[in-house]
Design a protein around this motif. Structure first.
Motif, short mmCIF file in Angstrom:
data_model
loop_
_atom_site.label_atom_id
_atom_site.label_comp_id
_atom_site.label_asym_id
_atom_site.label_seq_id
_atom_site.Cartn_x
_atom_site.Cartn_y
_atom_site.Cartn_z
N GLU A 255 3.44 12.79 -8.20
CA GLU A 255 4.70 12.21 -8.29
C GLU A 255 4.58 10.88 -7.30
N ALA A 256 4.07 11.23 -6.11
CA ALA A 256 3.91 10.13 -5.10
C ALA A 256 2.92 8.99 -5.68
N LYS A 257 1.70 9.38 -6.40
CA LYS A 257 0.95 8.76 -6.63
C LYS A 257 1.39 7.52 -7.86
N LEU B 252 1.39 -2.36 -8.10
CA LEU B 252 1.09 -3.19 -9.29
C LEU B 252 2.14 -4.32 -9.19
N ASP B 253 3.23 -3.82 -8.76
CA ASP B 253 4.37 -4.76 -8.57
C ASP B 253 4.31 -5.87 -7.87
N LEU C 31 -2.46 0.02 -13.79
CA LEU C 31 -1.93 1.40 -13.32
C LEU C 31 -3.07 2.30 -13.15
N ASP C 32 -4.27 1.86 -13.87
CA ASP C 32 -5.30 2.96 -14.06
C ASP C 32 -6.49 2.34 -13.17
N GLU C 33 -6.16 1.33 -12.47
CA GLU C 33 -7.17 0.75 -11.30
C GLU C 33 -7.56 1.72 -10.25
#
Length: 541
Positions: free
Chosen positions: A420-422, A430-431, A438-440
């Motif tokens: 959940e933290a990840k 990202l923001d 998100l998958d970087e």
């Protein structure tokens, strides 16, 4: 009142004062006895467990490190001295006089000269009186006692660290006790096959000699991944054998190794004690909660005392002074105080930056109280105010931690807080444009969030589902070292927030919530006056 009675009352009063001057809130003898009974109930018939105390370890020349007991040994005995061994039997034994017993604790003998230099020892009588053992003996008697370990179906012992020093001061040191156990039990490291070694042995045994070149290739790859295999004479002998006769000899030796059986088990104690220690009793929770609260108060006092001119070492000292003020014996682990880019080093313990200036200071510290250690981290701005960039990163980590704590419930899996933290951290990065998708793949959050705490800061456990009365950490973080592939304004920002969470049948309980966690609460606390503001030492330069 008669003079004799008056003298007695005075002596009794003096004794009470002396007793009051030493800690009285260690775990009870009944606690340790109960733990031994629980372990015994898990042992199969005709088995024996042998657990050694920690040795004294040398720091330099004639100075030793401050002694710290092996946590498993302490858990089972309550004994806080070196050079001891517990022998725990699954079934009652009978001595030469017909008396039955099922455990023996061998301890340091009383020695007036040694005690004059290094402090009082419990000895046999003290061990019986204070720790509740019916049978206690001097450590040297472990060497002379004729315990036939080979008669037991299973002998449980932990893997030896083999860093025991032979100082030749006496014959009851851990070095001697371990050596004697190995001699009596027939223990040999070569009799224990690792998973990797067993696989290659099976291959050697089952592969026809005409295909031995293929096995030699496998061995070559195996020793690349597992360098310790190079020490195995059988494997290397087979690999380097120059003729079929030699290869057959090594093949036969491999078969014998696979068939050889030992009654010594190195896994049982590790597994069973992990199962026991991961769930805390009420007595343990009392001490662990105190260690956590002490650590939280340390964070509070540093928040009030923090100034940009301080060094990392000075900040560390304030934390540890608070611990000592509350009577905590040790730090639970080497204190981490990292300002700015130093906070990006996950286990940074040098703490030698001379000025923290206006950087974020990551402080990961924990008091050890009566054996139980906290693990609390706060990250605060040295000048008392978060910059916009610091605040942005901090709030992502705080949101991630809240998400992790929310799923720290009985029945959930141990990995769920980290998962959940990840999610929250990746979305936050990202923001802010620090990652592009998100998958970087990135190293801004390179660790998990949770581990057990207790007698060890990383307490053993099965790491399966959460159970009531476990105490875990939830510690997400973001670390952006200088030179990272993002805007320079983020460089050198490191934030970790770590709290100690009690798992219950209902909502999780944050045991370290006393230490402010939000940006607003931290800044408000840092604006308060510290008792140390007027504590000024003379300049020695």
């Amino acid at each position: 009142m008669k003079l004799k009675n008056l003298l007695f009352i005075c002596l009794l009063g003096m004794l009470n004062v002396v007793i009051a001057q030493t800690p009285a809130d260690y775990l009870s003898a009944d606690f340790h006895k109960d733990r031994r009974e629980v372990l015994r109930s898990k042992m199969p018939k005709n088995s024996v467990a042998v657990v050694f105390a920690n040795p004294i370890r040398n720091r330099a020349n004639d100075v030793d490190y401050v002694f710290h007991q092996d946590p498993n040994f302490y858990y089972l005995t309550g004994y806080r001295e070196p050079n001891a061994v517990l022998v725990l039997f699954s079934d009652n034994q009978t001595d030469g006089k017909g008396n039955t017993y099922n455990e023996v604790l061998y301890v340091q003998k009383n020695d007036p000269r040694a005690e004059m230099w290094n402090g009082k020892r419990l000895g046999i009588n003290g061990t019986k009186k204070e720790l509740g053992f019916k049978i206690a003996k001097n450590a040297e008697e472990f060497i002379s006692d004729k315990i036939d370990f080979k008669k037991f179906d299973q002998v449980f012992v932990e893997k030896f660290k083999d860093d025991y020093r032979n100082s030749d001061r006496n014959k009851g040191e851990v070095y001697d006790l371990v050596s004697e156990f190995k001699n009596k039990s027939g223990y040999s490291p070569s009799s224990f096959l690792s998973k990797e070694k067993k696989y290659v042995y099976e291959l050697i045994k089952s592969t026809p000699i005409e295909n031995s070149a293929n096995v030699a290739q496998v061995i070559g790859k195996a020793v690349t991944y597992y360098p310790n295999l190079r020490k195995d004479k059988l494997l290397m002998g087979y690999k380097n054998a120059t003729n079929d006769k030699l290869k057959k000899e090594f093949q036969q030796k491999a078969a014998l190794k696979l068939e050889a059986k030992s009654n010594i088990d190195l896994q049982f104690l590790q597994t069973r004690l992990a199962e026991m220690r991961e769930v805390k009793t009420s007595e343990e929770l009392k001490l662990l909660t105190k260690a956590i609260r002490i650590s939280a108060v340390g964070q509070i006092e540093v928040m009030k005392a923090m100034k940009p001119h301080m060094s990392e070492t000075e900040i560390q000292g304030i934390h540890e002074f608070v611990y000592k003020k509350y009577g905590a014996e040790y730090e639970g682990y080497p204190s981490i105080v990292g300002a700015g880019n130093n906070g990006c080093i996950l286990h940074y313990i040098e703490n030698n930056k001379t000025k923290v200036n206006d950087e974020l200071v990551l402080m990961d510290l924990g008091a050890e109280y009566r054996g139980y250690t906290a693990d609390v981290t706060r990250t605060i701005p040295a000048n008392g105010k978060f910059s916009p960039e610091q605040k942005a990163i901090y709030n992502i980590v705080l949101k991630a931690q809240d998400a992790g704590i929310a799923v720290s419930k009985a029945g959930n899996q141990f990995w769920q807080p980290g998962q959940e933290a990840k999610k929250v951290i990746n979305q936050g990065l990202l923001d802010l444009g620090i990652i592009k998708s998100l998958d970087e793949k990135h190293m801004y959050f390179p660790h998990g969030t949770s581990h057990h705490i207790g007698l060890d800061v990383h307490d053993p456990g099965t790491y399966g589902k959460f159970q009531k009365d476990m105490v875990i950490t939830v510690e997400p973080g973001i670390y952006i070292p200088e030179g990272s592939n993002c805007d320079k304004k983020w460089w050198g920002i490191a934030v970790r927030i770590e709290d100690d969470i009690l798992i219950t049948d209902g909502a999780p309980v944050n045991l370290s919530n006393e230490a402010p966690r939000t940006v607003e609460a931290i800044e408000k606390m840092m604006a308060k006056k510290s008792v140390l503001d007027d504590f000024v030492l003379p300049n020695l330069d």
